[in-house]
Design a protein around this motif. Sequence first.
Motif, PDB file in Angstrom:
ATOM      1  N   HIS A 197       0.883  -1.101  -0.192  1.00 29.85           N
ATOM      2  CA  HIS A 197       0.008  -0.051  -0.017  1.00 29.85           C
ATOM      3  C   HIS A 197       0.990   1.154   0.051  1.00 29.85           C
ATOM      4  O   HIS A 197       1.858   1.395   0.712  1.00 29.85           O
ATOM      5  CB  HIS A 197      -0.952  -0.027   1.334  1.00 29.85           C
ATOM      6  CG  HIS A 197      -2.085   0.606   1.045  1.00 29.85           C
ATOM      7  ND1 HIS A 197      -2.523   1.942   0.644  1.00 29.85           N
ATOM      8  CD2 HIS A 197      -3.558   0.032   1.038  1.00 29.85           C
ATOM      9  CE1 HIS A 197      -3.595   2.257   0.595  1.00 29.85           C
ATOM     10  NE2 HIS A 197      -4.200   1.108   0.474  1.00 29.85           N
ATOM     11  N   ARG A 223       1.456   5.372   0.656  1.00 27.72           N
ATOM     12  CA  ARG A 223       1.251   6.295   1.612  1.00 27.72           C
ATOM     13  C   ARG A 223       2.010   7.583   1.634  1.00 27.72           C
ATOM     14  O   ARG A 223       3.126   7.667   1.018  1.00 27.72           O
ATOM     15  CB  ARG A 223       1.759   5.707   2.973  1.00 27.72           C
ATOM     16  CG  ARG A 223       1.053   6.689   4.256  1.00 27.72           C
ATOM     17  CD  ARG A 223       1.763   5.702   5.538  1.00 27.72           C
ATOM     18  NE  ARG A 223       0.861   6.403   6.690  1.00 27.72           N
ATOM     19  CZ  ARG A 223       1.196   7.525   7.310  1.00 27.72           C
ATOM     20  NH1 ARG A 223       2.463   8.163   7.040  1.00 27.72           N
ATOM     21  NH2 ARG A 223       0.569   7.787   8.380  1.00 27.72           N
ATOM     22  N   ASN A 269      -3.545   8.508   3.029  1.00 22.94           N
ATOM     23  CA  ASN A 269      -3.790   7.420   2.263  1.00 22.94           C
ATOM     24  C   ASN A 269      -3.201   7.946   0.834  1.00 22.94           C
ATOM     25  O   ASN A 269      -3.460   8.656  -0.017  1.00 22.94           O
ATOM     26  CB  ASN A 269      -5.460   7.159   2.116  1.00 22.94           C
ATOM     27  CG  ASN A 269      -5.791   5.859   1.468  1.00 22.94           C
ATOM     28  OD1 ASN A 269      -5.042   4.755   2.083  1.00 22.94           O
ATOM     29  ND2 ASN A 269      -6.506   5.911   0.482  1.00 22.94           N
TER      30      ASN A 269
END
Length: 304
Positions: free
Chosen positions: A169, A171, A186
Amino acid sequence: MRYLKEISTVLVCMFFSVNATCQTKASSVTETETSVEVKKKKKKRKKYKLSKIDLSHWSVTTPELNHKGKATNIEPPEILEYATDKRLIPYMYNDSIKGGLVFYAYPSNATTANTKYSRSELREQMVPGDNNTNWTFKQGGTMKGVLKVDKISKDSEGKYHKVIIMQIHGRLTNEQRDLIGQKDNNAPPILKIYWHKGKIRVKTKVLKNLEATGTELLHEDAWGDDDGYTFDQKVGHKKFTLEVKVSEGKMVIVLNGYDYKVYEDIHMEKWGVFENYFKAGNYFQSRDEGAYAKVKYYKLEVSH
């Protein structure tokens, strides 16, 4: 009289001899039975195994709502007590027979930002308890797991639901977040690895505009989904090994040590603007009533 004494002596000797023999046999039988019992106990003890996964650098999110009405999240050092933590026991527990760590998820109201799905999933923390320290592709990293999708429900058409078992993910740093005026840190996930129809499917992100630079790259809408890639080999509900290797401008996914998918292009190069973290577990992809999945990890290792 002398004759009777001799007979008496012989009988006495025979009695002691037989008695000694019986005691020896009884002792031998007892020792054998004890030995068998000890072996049985040892075999029984060997059946119980605990997970050897080091959780000191992972937090976990579960499908249960916390007192604030959000998905429950447990960080180190609390996560280390998962086996006795009532908040985690239903969603993250040991299979003491096989020695695996089970992640259970189902559709619930405990969802996280930007998703309608719930999860029982680990999030890497390079510094335990801190989400602000992450890594870039230039710094690189490797995540390797041995796992299997133990059980998973089917939809109304009899087809298996799907589940994300690994992720990378993106960031935003606090500075990047403030620079583009975003409320949170996010960023898109550069990698999602699915168990789908018994096979391993990989999805990544691609730039919509290859000429994009600077702050343009930081916006989520600058990135779209690729067409995806599905490995030929079928893993089904069997144990398999999955490895993800990243370095500057490159990402490699390896299935069972010999099947490779390599991403090395402009999309990977420009992704270098983001920080990243690994995720692993059970990010269940269904809202069907009664749906569920159990993903079992036997090994999980990360290095940078």
